[in-house]
Design a protein around this motif. Sequence first.
Motif, PDB file in Angstrom:
ATOM      1  N   SER A 160       0.854  -1.185   0.000  1.00  0.00           N
ATOM      2  CA  SER A 160       0.000   0.000   0.000  1.00  0.00           C
ATOM      3  C   SER A 160       0.890   1.234   0.000  1.00  0.00           C
ATOM      4  CB  SER A 160      -0.905  -0.011   1.237  1.00  0.00           C
ATOM      5  OG  SER A 160      -1.689   1.162   1.293  1.00  0.00           O
ATOM      6  N   VAL A 161       0.790   2.060  -1.037  1.00  0.00           N
ATOM      7  CA  VAL A 161       1.690   3.211  -1.185  1.00  0.00           C
ATOM      8  C   VAL A 161       0.886   4.460  -1.503  1.00  0.00           C
ATOM      9  CG1 VAL A 161       3.477   1.662  -2.085  1.00  0.00           C
ATOM     10  CG2 VAL A 161       2.061   2.966  -3.688  1.00  0.00           C
ATOM     11  N   LYS A 162       1.552   5.613  -1.363  1.00  0.00           N
ATOM     12  CA  LYS A 162       1.028   6.879  -1.837  1.00  0.00           C
ATOM     13  C   LYS A 162       2.025   7.469  -2.832  1.00  0.00           C
ATOM     14  CE  LYS A 162      -1.322   8.021   2.521  1.00  0.00           C
ATOM     15  NZ  LYS A 162      -1.405   9.011   3.640  1.00  0.00           N
ATOM     16  N   LEU A 163       1.521   8.222  -3.793  1.00  0.00           N
ATOM     17  CA  LEU A 163       2.383   8.817  -4.819  1.00  0.00           C
ATOM     18  C   LEU A 163       2.384  10.332  -4.713  1.00  0.00           C
ATOM     19  CD1 LEU A 163       1.700   6.777  -8.090  1.00  0.00           C
ATOM     20  CD2 LEU A 163       3.608   6.571  -6.505  1.00  0.00           C
ATOM     21  N   ASN A 164       3.582  10.889  -4.767  1.00  0.00           N
ATOM     22  CA  ASN A 164       3.769  12.328  -4.814  1.00  0.00           C
ATOM     23  C   ASN A 164       2.995  12.997  -3.672  1.00  0.00           C
ATOM     24  OD1 ASN A 164       5.423  11.924  -7.072  1.00  0.00           O
ATOM     25  ND2 ASN A 164       3.662  11.984  -8.455  1.00  0.00           N
ATOM     26  N   ASN A 165       2.179  13.993  -3.981  1.00  0.00           N
ATOM     27  CA  ASN A 165       1.433  14.701  -2.938  1.00  0.00           C
ATOM     28  C   ASN A 165      -0.002  14.225  -2.816  1.00  0.00           C
ATOM     29  OD1 ASN A 165       3.634  16.430  -2.291  1.00  0.00           O
ATOM     30  ND2 ASN A 165       3.158  17.694  -4.082  1.00  0.00           N
ATOM     31  N   ASN A 166      -0.303  13.087  -3.451  1.00  0.00           N
ATOM     32  CA  ASN A 166      -1.666  12.562  -3.402  1.00  0.00           C
ATOM     33  C   ASN A 166      -1.848  11.697  -2.167  1.00  0.00           C
ATOM     34  OD1 ASN A 166      -3.882  10.463  -4.169  1.00  0.00           O
ATOM     35  ND2 ASN A 166      -4.117  12.129  -5.648  1.00  0.00           N
ATOM     36  N   ARG A 169      -4.437   5.876  -1.007  1.00  0.00           N
ATOM     37  CA  ARG A 169      -3.671   4.642  -0.922  1.00  0.00           C
ATOM     38  C   ARG A 169      -3.830   3.856  -2.230  1.00  0.00           C
ATOM     39  NH1 ARG A 169       0.391   3.828   2.664  1.00  0.00           N
ATOM     40  NH2 ARG A 169      -0.061   5.022   4.555  1.00  0.00           N
ATOM     41  N   LEU A 170      -2.700   3.379  -2.761  1.00  0.00           N
ATOM     42  CA  LEU A 170      -2.685   2.630  -4.016  1.00  0.00           C
ATOM     43  C   LEU A 170      -2.065   1.262  -3.775  1.00  0.00           C
ATOM     44  CD1 LEU A 170      -1.333   5.511  -6.281  1.00  0.00           C
ATOM     45  CD2 LEU A 170      -3.730   4.913  -5.857  1.00  0.00           C
ATOM     46  N   SER A 171      -2.435   0.305  -4.594  1.00  0.00           N
ATOM     47  CA  SER A 171      -1.945  -1.069  -4.455  1.00  0.00           C
ATOM     48  C   SER A 171      -0.905  -1.353  -5.525  1.00  0.00           C
ATOM     49  CB  SER A 171      -3.109  -2.059  -4.570  1.00  0.00           C
ATOM     50  OG  SER A 171      -4.011  -1.898  -3.499  1.00  0.00           O
ATOM     51  N   PHE A 172       0.360  -1.552  -5.094  1.00  0.00           N
ATOM     52  CA  PHE A 172       1.465  -1.813  -6.010  1.00  0.00           C
ATOM     53  C   PHE A 172       2.029  -3.206  -5.747  1.00  0.00           C
ATOM     54  CE2 PHE A 172       3.312   2.110  -8.176  1.00  0.00           C
ATOM     55  CZ  PHE A 172       2.097   2.769  -8.216  1.00  0.00           C
ATOM     56  N   LEU A 173       2.241  -3.939  -6.827  1.00  0.00           N
ATOM     57  CA  LEU A 173       2.819  -5.277  -6.766  1.00  0.00           C
ATOM     58  C   LEU A 173       4.323  -5.192  -6.570  1.00  0.00           C
ATOM     59  CD1 LEU A 173       2.431  -8.417  -7.342  1.00  0.00           C
ATOM     60  CD2 LEU A 173       3.019  -7.863  -9.719  1.00  0.00           C
ATOM     61  N   SER A 214       9.201  10.844 -14.917  1.00  0.00           N
ATOM     62  CA  SER A 214      10.365  10.921 -14.042  1.00  0.00           C
ATOM     63  C   SER A 214      10.078  11.763 -12.802  1.00  0.00           C
ATOM     64  CB  SER A 214      11.564  11.502 -14.800  1.00  0.00           C
ATOM     65  OG  SER A 214      11.272  12.805 -15.269  1.00  0.00           O
ATOM     66  N   GLU A 215      10.995  11.668 -11.832  1.00  0.00           N
ATOM     67  CA  GLU A 215      10.987  12.488 -10.620  1.00  0.00           C
ATOM     68  C   GLU A 215       9.712  12.331  -9.798  1.00  0.00           C
ATOM     69  OE1 GLU A 215      13.619  14.171  -9.403  1.00  0.00           O
ATOM     70  OE2 GLU A 215      14.690  13.232 -11.065  1.00  0.00           O
ATOM     71  N   ASN A 216       9.285  11.069  -9.598  1.00  0.00           N
ATOM     72  CA  ASN A 216       8.144  10.793  -8.732  1.00  0.00           C
ATOM     73  C   ASN A 216       8.621  10.390  -7.342  1.00  0.00           C
ATOM     74  OD1 ASN A 216       5.644  10.814 -10.617  1.00  0.00           O
ATOM     75  ND2 ASN A 216       7.176   9.624 -11.741  1.00  0.00           N
ATOM     76  N   THR A 217       7.775  10.610  -6.337  1.00  0.00           N
ATOM     77  CA  THR A 217       8.054  10.193  -4.972  1.00  0.00           C
ATOM     78  C   THR A 217       7.048   9.135  -4.559  1.00  0.00           C
ATOM     79  OG1 THR A 217       8.959  12.355  -4.363  1.00  0.00           O
ATOM     80  CG2 THR A 217       8.246  10.926  -2.571  1.00  0.00           C
ATOM     81  N   VAL A 218       7.554   7.998  -4.086  1.00  0.00           N
ATOM     82  CA  VAL A 218       6.708   6.889  -3.645  1.00  0.00           C
ATOM     83  C   VAL A 218       6.828   6.783  -2.129  1.00  0.00           C
ATOM     84  CG1 VAL A 218       6.234   4.423  -3.854  1.00  0.00           C
ATOM     85  CG2 VAL A 218       7.091   5.707  -5.828  1.00  0.00           C
ATOM     86  N   SER A 223       7.558   7.222   7.341  1.00  0.00           N
ATOM     87  CA  SER A 223       8.954   7.646   7.508  1.00  0.00           C
ATOM     88  C   SER A 223       9.862   7.247   6.343  1.00  0.00           C
ATOM     89  CB  SER A 223       9.526   7.058   8.802  1.00  0.00           C
ATOM     90  OG  SER A 223       9.471   5.638   8.773  1.00  0.00           O
ATOM     91  N   LEU A 224       9.366   6.480   5.388  1.00  0.00           N
ATOM     92  CA  LEU A 224      10.208   6.018   4.282  1.00  0.00           C
ATOM     93  C   LEU A 224       9.571   6.337   2.941  1.00  0.00           C
ATOM     94  CD1 LEU A 224      12.728   4.471   3.293  1.00  0.00           C
ATOM     95  CD2 LEU A 224      11.336   2.393   3.324  1.00  0.00           C
ATOM     96  N   SER A 225      10.292   7.109   2.143  1.00  0.00           N
ATOM     97  CA  SER A 225       9.847   7.444   0.787  1.00  0.00           C
ATOM     98  C   SER A 225      11.002   7.249  -0.174  1.00  0.00           C
ATOM     99  CB  SER A 225       9.352   8.895   0.717  1.00  0.00           C
ATOM    100  OG  SER A 225       8.261   9.115   1.577  1.00  0.00           O
ATOM    101  N   LEU A 226      10.683   6.868  -1.399  1.00  0.00           N
ATOM    102  CA  LEU A 226      11.666   6.781  -2.473  1.00  0.00           C
ATOM    103  C   LEU A 226      11.444   7.982  -3.381  1.00  0.00           C
ATOM    104  CD1 LEU A 226      11.411   2.968  -3.373  1.00  0.00           C
ATOM    105  CD2 LEU A 226      13.032   4.081  -1.830  1.00  0.00           C
ATOM    106  N   THR A 227      12.470   8.823  -3.503  1.00  0.00           N
ATOM    107  CA  THR A 227      12.347  10.041  -4.293  1.00  0.00           C
ATOM    108  C   THR A 227      13.039   9.880  -5.645  1.00  0.00           C
ATOM    109  OG1 THR A 227      14.354  10.961  -3.290  1.00  0.00           O
ATOM    110  CG2 THR A 227      12.247  11.457  -2.215  1.00  0.00           C
ATOM    111  N   GLY A 228      12.687  10.779  -6.569  1.00  0.00           N
ATOM    112  CA  GLY A 228      13.339  10.810  -7.880  1.00  0.00           C
ATOM    113  C   GLY A 228      13.122   9.561  -8.699  1.00  0.00           C
TER     114      GLY A 228
END
Length: 419
Positions: A160-166, A169-173, A214-218, A223-228
Amino acid sequence: MFKKYIRLVTVIAITAFLPMPAYCQANDSRIQSVLETLGEGLRNKDMQLIRKTFSEDVSISTEMGAGTNNLLETILQHVNFGAVELLPGSIQTGKDTVYVNVRFVLQQSKPQESIIAFDSENKILFIDYFDRLFGQSRYRKSSLAAVIPFRQKGQSIVLSVKLNNNGHRLSFLLDTGADGMAIKKSLADSLGIKANYTQNTNIVGGRTQVSISSENTVHLTDSLSLTGQNMAIFDKIGNNLDGIIGLNLIKKYITKIDFDNQKIYLYSFGDYHYAGDDITIPVRMHRALVIIPSELGITEMQSVMGNFLLDTGANYNLIAFSNFVREKQLLQSGFKPESMGTTVSMGYSTPVYHGKAYEFRVGNIIKNNIPVTLQASALNSSTHNDEIDGSIGIQFWAGYNLIIDLLKKEIRLTPRKYT
């Protein structure tokens, strides 16, 4: 699949060796000669000369093969070398590996001490200083970075993740068979995620062009995000999911997948403490994907070696790709299909045959009577590159709790008690 942006980080000198049993005979003069050649190559920024000192299995950070060239070029752009000095009395031997302590003399910077590992042919396997330039080391203490809960859809791992400033909750495999991220086009449109460029990519059945944002934040936890992050935009994502996370996590952390508790534990690369009762499987990196040398006994009378992809995103036990099936004549080996069908990817249709393999060996694991799919050749297509012969899917891996350590190039497996 996706372009990577790499930044050198501050390094810390490490001089201590881990204790190693003396099995492999070191050739001191040969090692000294290799270090002199390495020093000359680094000093002159000569990629070809440096590569002469490297093993075929050399790694820098979590990269192997072509990936090491990219990282080496980055190092040479940012660091000016003087010499490589072997420290007195520092050669120690392991079962198949020789470890030495060296000092890198740097121009206009303080020296850096490092461990260098050599294979049995006195070729370099890794240089800890190079790993540290990218924020990683086998010799630092590993620490817990995050715990990510997941759910299973079938046996697949869904985050369960969120993208950018949205905030939705989204479901990613979690798909280790992909080297990057992807998102469903209709969702990308609704979230305002736009493509910045297109590129060609390999798919089952051939090649196609995909759009990349490009340049998305997951956001994985609070406390943990993957940037760029680069993200491919696909018309459809399997299993009615919103997107895919490929090796993005696993290349940054020691990744423990605990199916029993449905949690993923992420640890910094380093000296991680294992329980001791696990099964170790060596892996390699090829074109930014994780492959595992395996042995497939399609019948009792025929057994062949191959390189199989670690693919948690594939909902099967085992598949052999068409080039491998054709080369090893697996469909003419006495294999008895139980059914047949087709796979479709990006509009390409490929015939497949389903049945049981007599035996499949991965490291010390032996699976008998394992379900297998043999992929036949599609018309006018080239399915996969010659160095990936098939893939091992989630139905195989879900029988274990596993720890993936791409810096050490190994997977640790513990069989689950109730599967």
